[in-house]
Design a protein around this motif. Structure first.
Motif, mmCIF file in Angstrom:
data_model
loop_
_atom_site.group_PDB
_atom_site.id
_atom_site.type_symbol
_atom_site.label_atom_id
_atom_site.label_comp_id
_atom_site.label_asym_id
_atom_site.label_seq_id
_atom_site.Cartn_x
_atom_site.Cartn_y
_atom_site.Cartn_z
ATOM 1 N N THR A 1 42.601 41.556 43.261
ATOM 2 C CA THR A 1 41.292 41.472 42.733
ATOM 3 C C THR A 1 40.770 42.794 42.446
ATOM 4 N N ILE A 2 40.435 42.931 41.194
ATOM 5 C CA ILE A 2 39.758 44.271 40.716
ATOM 6 C C ILE A 2 38.096 44.247 40.358
ATOM 7 N N ALA A 3 37.792 43.007 40.209
ATOM 8 C CA ALA A 3 36.357 43.026 40.194
ATOM 9 C C ALA A 3 35.899 41.566 40.227
ATOM 10 N N GLU A 4 34.719 41.193 40.055
ATOM 11 C CA GLU A 4 34.014 40.070 40.162
ATOM 12 C C GLU A 4 32.988 39.731 39.142
ATOM 13 N N VAL A 5 33.284 38.565 38.568
ATOM 14 C CA VAL A 5 32.517 38.013 37.665
ATOM 15 C C VAL A 5 31.098 37.146 38.420
ATOM 16 N N LYS A 6 29.968 37.781 38.109
ATOM 17 C CA LYS A 6 28.691 37.366 39.159
ATOM 18 C C LYS A 6 28.129 36.137 38.327
ATOM 19 N N ALA A 7 28.842 35.018 38.424
ATOM 20 C CA ALA A 7 28.304 33.839 37.700
ATOM 21 C C ALA A 7 26.817 33.450 38.005
ATOM 22 N N VAL A 8 26.805 33.274 39.313
ATOM 23 C CA VAL A 8 25.472 32.957 39.998
ATOM 24 C C VAL A 8 25.142 34.159 40.888
ATOM 25 N N ASP A 9 24.039 34.886 40.769
ATOM 26 C CA ASP A 9 23.713 35.866 41.757
ATOM 27 C C ASP A 9 22.301 35.865 42.303
ATOM 28 N N ASN A 10 22.217 35.495 43.496
ATOM 29 C CA ASN A 10 21.296 35.416 44.206
ATOM 30 C C ASN A 10 20.119 34.517 43.862
ATOM 31 N N ILE A 11 20.225 33.282 43.640
ATOM 32 C CA ILE A 11 19.023 32.480 43.184
ATOM 33 C C ILE A 11 18.534 31.555 44.214
ATOM 34 N N THR B 1 27.696 32.703 43.450
ATOM 35 C CA THR B 1 29.064 32.418 43.165
ATOM 36 C C THR B 1 29.668 33.372 42.292
ATOM 37 N N TYR B 2 30.607 34.161 42.914
ATOM 38 C CA TYR B 2 31.591 35.071 42.146
ATOM 39 C C TYR B 2 32.903 34.608 42.103
ATOM 40 N N TYR B 3 33.334 34.838 40.783
ATOM 41 C CA TYR B 3 34.731 34.514 40.255
ATOM 42 C C TYR B 3 35.590 35.804 40.219
ATOM 43 N N PRO B 4 36.761 35.902 41.006
ATOM 44 C CA PRO B 4 37.536 37.232 41.153
ATOM 45 C C PRO B 4 38.372 37.360 39.888
ATOM 46 N N VAL B 5 38.327 38.631 39.539
ATOM 47 C CA VAL B 5 39.162 39.006 38.469
ATOM 48 C C VAL B 5 40.325 39.647 38.891
ATOM 49 N N LYS B 6 41.504 39.068 38.469
ATOM 50 C CA LYS B 6 42.631 39.736 38.933
ATOM 51 C C LYS B 6 43.590 40.353 38.115
ATOM 52 N N ALA B 7 44.532 41.225 38.454
ATOM 53 C CA ALA B 7 45.177 42.004 37.367
ATOM 54 C C ALA B 7 46.434 42.690 38.139
ATOM 55 N N GLY B 8 47.207 43.047 37.237
ATOM 56 C CA GLY B 8 48.747 43.900 37.969
ATOM 57 C C GLY B 8 49.654 42.794 37.980
ATOM 58 N N LEU B 9 50.777 43.175 38.690
ATOM 59 C CA LEU B 9 51.862 42.437 39.101
ATOM 60 C C LEU B 9 51.617 41.508 40.416
ATOM 61 N N LEU B 10 50.575 42.139 41.270
ATOM 62 C CA LEU B 10 50.375 41.627 42.684
ATOM 63 C C LEU B 10 49.265 40.591 42.305
ATOM 64 N N ARG B 11 48.359 40.476 41.156
ATOM 65 C CA ARG B 11 47.634 39.838 40.981
ATOM 66 C C ARG B 11 46.291 40.181 41.898
#
Length: 337
Positions: free
Chosen positions: A40-50, A28-38
């Protein structure tokens, strides 16, 4: 008659060996958005391959530091959050991509007890309506039948009959959590995910709620995924325990092995932090250096290696797999090849 009793016992033992929930490579990854156009520049790997499984009638404890992803894992399994990848198999059915009416039908078989009992209860509704609402969503019953069923549930969780006509703010924290438990039981689910169910309660009330959950498990033949950060609470409730660190499972074993023979360095550090009630006994604490890395940019190889006192060169390059090193005891660590 003797044969009937024997068959009942055999069927019960057989059902307890059946897997109710199986999680395979869940992410379960959460997208990290930035910039005027929002973008996705990265992902928070909240749950990673369990990956893990829970047998019918069993309690699996999921433990770890705050932010390790255990609550996200629970909500993803219930499909309150959408998984990024992996499989969730419940009672033999793959529910990973089930949506709409099909998902709604499945929901009565798995329920959740939330961490904050006040935030999870509608303050404008009486307790009787809060508990009866799930029943009305799935079954057609008269008001008299509903009232009778709700009063029976309130009695089961240790609340008086007059609680039916009261509002959540009229109760203490422990009583509100009992209301939440009654609501979770209303549809007679097969699985309950308890997300830190006693962490918001006074210590004096915690044991009462925990004992209640164990009694209800026996009465209703429940299966629990019990999420907590308090190791003593997890020990009291669980049959097996899974330890999470930075979104991944690092160890999973039965309760006895976890507390007496922990294998992963992180699990050893957690166990060493449990307070010793006897002041005459000296206990050696394992103090971990550094901070938990960011789940946006986790370390390469083993996620624990920057803080591990036993880290080798391989640990920073190759991610260890969760493998069985003893009967029923799995660990993700290069020390146990």
């Amino acid at each position: 008659m003797a044969t009937d009793v024997k068959d009942i016992i055999l069927n019960r033992d057989k059902s307890q060996n059946e897997t109710l929930l199986e999680v395979k490579n869940l992410k379960t990854y959460y997208p990290v958005k930035a910039g005027l156009l929002r973008r996705t520049i990265a992902e928070v790997k909240a749950v990673d391959n369990i990956s893990f499984e829970i047998k019918k009638g069993e309690t699996l404890g999921l433990v770890g530091e705050s932010g390790c992803g255990k609550s996200t894992a629970g909500r993803t399994i219930l499909r309150l959050l959408e998984p990024t990848n992996g499989k969730i198999i419940f009672d033999g059915k793959d529910i990973t991509n089930v949506t709409g009416v099909s998902l709604r039908k499945l929901r009565k078989d798995f329920q959740m007890v939330f961490q904050d009992p006040f935030a999870s209860l509608n303050p404008t509704m009486m307790v009787g309506h809060l508990v009866s609402e799930p029943i009305k969503n799935y079954f057609k019953k008269s008001e008299k039948e509903l009232e009778s069923e709700v009063l029976e549930l309130l009695k089961k969780v240790g609340l008086p009959e007059d609680a039916y006509y009261k509002y959540p703010h009229e109760f203490s924290g422990g009583q509100r959590q009992r209301v939440g438990i009654a609501r979770a039981l209303a549809l007679r689910p097969k699985l309950i995910i308890a997300d830190e169910p006693v962490s918001a309660l006074d210590v004096s009330v915690q044991s009462q709620v925990l004992n209640l959950l164990k009694e209800l498990q026996a009465d209703f033949n429940l299966t629990f995924l019990f999420i907590a950060h308090d190791l003593s609470v997890v020990k009291h409730m669980s049959d097996r325990i899974g330890v999470m660190y930075l979104g991944g499972l690092v160890e999973i074993a039965d309760k006895s092995s976890t507390y007496t023979e922990p294998l992963h360095p992180y699990t050893k550090a957690l166990i060493s932090a449990i307070p010793e009630p006897d002041p005459r006994k000296k206990k050696q604490r394992i103090i971990l250096k550094g901070d938990v890395p960011s789940p946006i940019n986790p370390p390469k190889g083993c996620s624990f290696h920057p803080r591990c006192p036993f880290a080798m060169e391989e640990c920073s390059k190759v991610k260890p797999e969760l493998k069985e090193v003893k009967s029923g005891h799995r660990v993700a660590c290069h020390l146990y090849k």
